[in-house]
Scaffold this active site. Structure first.
Site, PDB file in Angstrom:
ATOM      1  N   ARG A 110      83.740  30.455 -22.198  1.00 37.31           N
ATOM      2  CA  ARG A 110      83.290  30.792 -23.542  1.00 37.31           C
ATOM      3  C   ARG A 110      82.223  31.874 -23.475  1.00 37.31           C
ATOM      4  O   ARG A 110      81.325  31.839 -22.636  1.00 37.31           O
ATOM      5  CB  ARG A 110      82.718  29.555 -24.270  1.00 37.31           C
ATOM      6  CG  ARG A 110      83.785  28.573 -24.763  1.00 37.31           C
ATOM      7  CD  ARG A 110      84.601  29.169 -25.889  1.00 37.31           C
ATOM      8  NE  ARG A 110      85.550  28.239 -26.458  1.00 37.31           N
ATOM      9  CZ  ARG A 110      86.801  28.092 -26.053  1.00 37.31           C
ATOM     10  NH1 ARG A 110      87.243  28.804 -25.032  1.00 37.31           N
ATOM     11  NH2 ARG A 110      87.612  27.243 -26.651  1.00 37.31           N
ATOM     12  N   GLU A 163      83.017  38.753 -29.904  1.00 39.15           N
ATOM     13  CA  GLU A 163      84.454  39.054 -29.908  1.00 39.15           C
ATOM     14  C   GLU A 163      84.894  39.376 -31.340  1.00 39.15           C
ATOM     15  O   GLU A 163      84.540  38.659 -32.264  1.00 39.15           O
ATOM     16  CB  GLU A 163      85.244  37.858 -29.379  1.00 39.15           C
ATOM     17  CG  GLU A 163      84.925  37.520 -27.933  1.00 39.15           C
ATOM     18  CD  GLU A 163      85.737  36.329 -27.422  1.00 39.15           C
ATOM     19  OE1 GLU A 163      86.709  35.912 -28.096  1.00 39.15           O
ATOM     20  OE2 GLU A 163      85.407  35.808 -26.352  1.00 39.15           O
ATOM     21  N   HIS A 198      90.244  37.359 -24.305  1.00 40.47           N
ATOM     22  CA  HIS A 198      90.346  35.903 -24.491  1.00 40.47           C
ATOM     23  C   HIS A 198      91.804  35.440 -24.398  1.00 40.47           C
ATOM     24  O   HIS A 198      92.322  34.764 -25.294  1.00 40.47           O
ATOM     25  CB  HIS A 198      89.735  35.497 -25.828  1.00 40.47           C
ATOM     26  CG  HIS A 198      89.222  34.089 -25.834  1.00 40.47           C
ATOM     27  ND1 HIS A 198      88.156  33.685 -26.588  1.00 40.47           N
ATOM     28  CD2 HIS A 198      89.635  32.979 -25.171  1.00 40.47           C
ATOM     29  CE1 HIS A 198      87.935  32.397 -26.411  1.00 40.47           C
ATOM     30  NE2 HIS A 198      88.836  31.943 -25.553  1.00 40.47           N
ATOM     31  N   GLY A 254      93.076  33.725 -21.632  1.00 44.70           N
ATOM     32  CA  GLY A 254      93.228  32.743 -20.558  1.00 44.70           C
ATOM     33  C   GLY A 254      94.337  31.733 -20.776  1.00 44.70           C
ATOM     34  O   GLY A 254      95.143  31.468 -19.892  1.00 44.70           O
TER      35      GLY A 254
END
Length: 323
Positions: A234, A263, A282, A284
């Protein structure tokens, strides 16, 4: 009939796959594709979320809301405390994206260590950089990888890194059992020891008020010169400005960031200007095949809720106090 809102964007055919496994006699599944529609929604009883958030106003808008379900392990995008006050269940899908996130963490380690982006930029600009970064390029072999957070993802990263010859150590608020430490070849170290002795540090913990800027200027100063930091958890766990300064000064070799504090990043952000920093948006847990793992978990919890059985994967058991 319970109205379930699938809110946001998902891999292709997600709506159809979920609809196929839910009983249409009890469930009405609707797609809510855009934020305007999501923000104006008032009649959802169950909401499934991937990218969209569930702050207080979303919860208040849907007076009959009974359950909020997160597509993934993290649930900081949900106002869990307020949901609990309202007697609303919050669930997640722990471990579902562990393999994909662990793979990305290893990819970032390898890419930063081998200066992949720096080489790419050189080649695109007509410079054949075969020997340019020779003295700044490193393998994972014989390096010490410090893992902060030894959950499903952290253990997966350890297992994958060991294939490349890395030695693995970890810090977690809750220490693993002796059997698990042996199974995953993980040595327990204090947080300070992880900072001081690791060639690479990889973060795999949720973001909380307590660990905001867990890695800040002081922590970076205690890290080994020339080390690498990876964050696939995070944004906010790392002070991104302190990180950029440390890489620009040569204190750290580089960083691989799948998450950042702000973000989406502005295209002029310094993190994007430094060739020793790799930033991904982001992604993942964002793979098409992850739905094959997550959908059965979601449908199982929905079906249990309908049958008034005990719902699994609840992250706020305190909701019962107000239910």
């Amino acid at each position: 009939m319970i109205k379930v809102a699938l809110a946001g964007r998902y891999p292709n055919k997600t709506y159809e796959k979920i609809k196929d496994v839910l009983d249409s006699n009890y469930v009405e599944l609707v797609k809510v594709d855009n934020e305007e529609e999501y923000n104006s929604m008032t009649d959802a009883e169950i909401i499934i979320l991937r990218v969209f958030k569930a702050p207080k106003n979303i919860i208040d808008n849907n007076k009959n809301l009974k359950m909020i379900m997160r597509w993934g392990a993290g649930y900081d995008s949900v106002n869990v405390n307020y949901a609990s006050e309202k007697g609303i269940i919050v669930t997640n899908t722990p471990g579902a994206n562990a393999s994909s996130v662990a793979e990305l963490a290893i990819l970032l380690m390898l890419s930063v260590g081998r200066k992949i982006m720096a080489h790419q930029e050189c080649i695109k600009n007509g410079v054949w950089s075969k020997n340019t970064f020779l003295n700044e390029s490193f393998t994972l072999n014989n390096k010490t990888l410090g893992i902060i957070g030894a959950g499903n993802i952290g253990k997966g990263v350890a297992t994958n890194a060991q294939i490349f010859g890395a030695k693995t150590q970890y810090f977690d608020e809750y220490r693993l059992s002796e059997d698990d430490e042996k199974k995953y070849k993980l040595k327990y170290k204090s947080f300070d020891d992880i900072l001081r002795t690791s060639d690479i540090i990889s973060l795999h913990i949720p973001l909380t008020d307590e660990n905001f800027h867990l890695i800040g200027k002081e922590e970076i100063e205690r890290m080994k010169k020339g080390s690498i930091i990876i964050n696939t958890s995070r944004g906010g766990l790392i002070d991104d400005r302190a990180l950029l300064e440390a890489i620009e000064s040569g204190k750290l070799l580089g960083a691989g960031l799948d998450v950042v504090e702000n973000e989406p990043l502005n295209k002029d952000d310094g993190l994007l200007k430094n060739p020793n920093i790799i930033v991904t948006p982001h992604i993942g847990g964002g793979t098409a095949d992850i739905s094959d793992i997550i959908i059965p978990m979601l449908s199982e919890d929905i079906n249990k809720f309908i049958k008034k059985d005990k719902v699994g994967h609840i992250v706020n058991p305190e909701y019962k106090k107000n239910n």
